[in-house]
Design an enzyme around this catalytic site. Sequence first.
Site, short mmCIF file in Angstrom:
data_model
loop_
_atom_site.label_atom_id
_atom_site.label_comp_id
_atom_site.label_asym_id
_atom_site.label_seq_id
_atom_site.Cartn_x
_atom_site.Cartn_y
_atom_site.Cartn_z
N HIS A 112 5.47 35.76 43.98
CA HIS A 112 5.15 36.36 43.49
C HIS A 112 5.03 34.81 42.51
CE1 HIS A 112 8.79 34.59 41.75
NE2 HIS A 112 9.75 35.00 42.43
N CYS A 124 12.75 34.62 46.85
CA CYS A 124 11.29 34.98 47.45
C CYS A 124 10.62 34.33 47.51
CB CYS A 124 10.58 35.18 46.00
SG CYS A 124 12.17 36.93 45.44
#
Length: 159
Positions: A112, A124
């Site tokens: 992201h 992430c």
Amino acid sequence: MKGVIGKNGFTTSKKEGDGKSPVGIYSFGTAFGSETKPGGLKLGYKKTTEYDYWIDDQTSQDYNKWKTYKGNPADKWKSFERMNHELYKYGTVIHYNTNPIVKGKGSAIFLHVWRGETKPTAGCVAMAEKNVLALLKWLDPAQEPHIIMGTEESLKSVK
């Protein structure tokens, strides 16, 4: 492209909430974002709404799943992520702990948009918005793309 990972680095034994990114080779799932699907994207795309959540409640049957729910999410789950916030303007699911799902092994691992090149994630992989978009447009599901996550040393344990 520059990118950032979990604030506590990589791990071969990921646990929910440890702030680490999982070592391994993973395929990509659905692309998503709060914006309209970008032109040229070959991946499936889901535009997020205020009702979209990723569940990280280890006691829930919905653990590590994307759910759309119109009620109060705090009444349904002990822990969840809202899928319509600024870091998820564009992103894609990284298939970590998805088949089978093991409760407590970690959830909501995505590629992201970052907060900045010196700002790590909760686990992430993140990068500049323009690079996320370029990568999403480059990924072709027909080619079965994967992401390799880890250090040279940690990847020696990956089969």
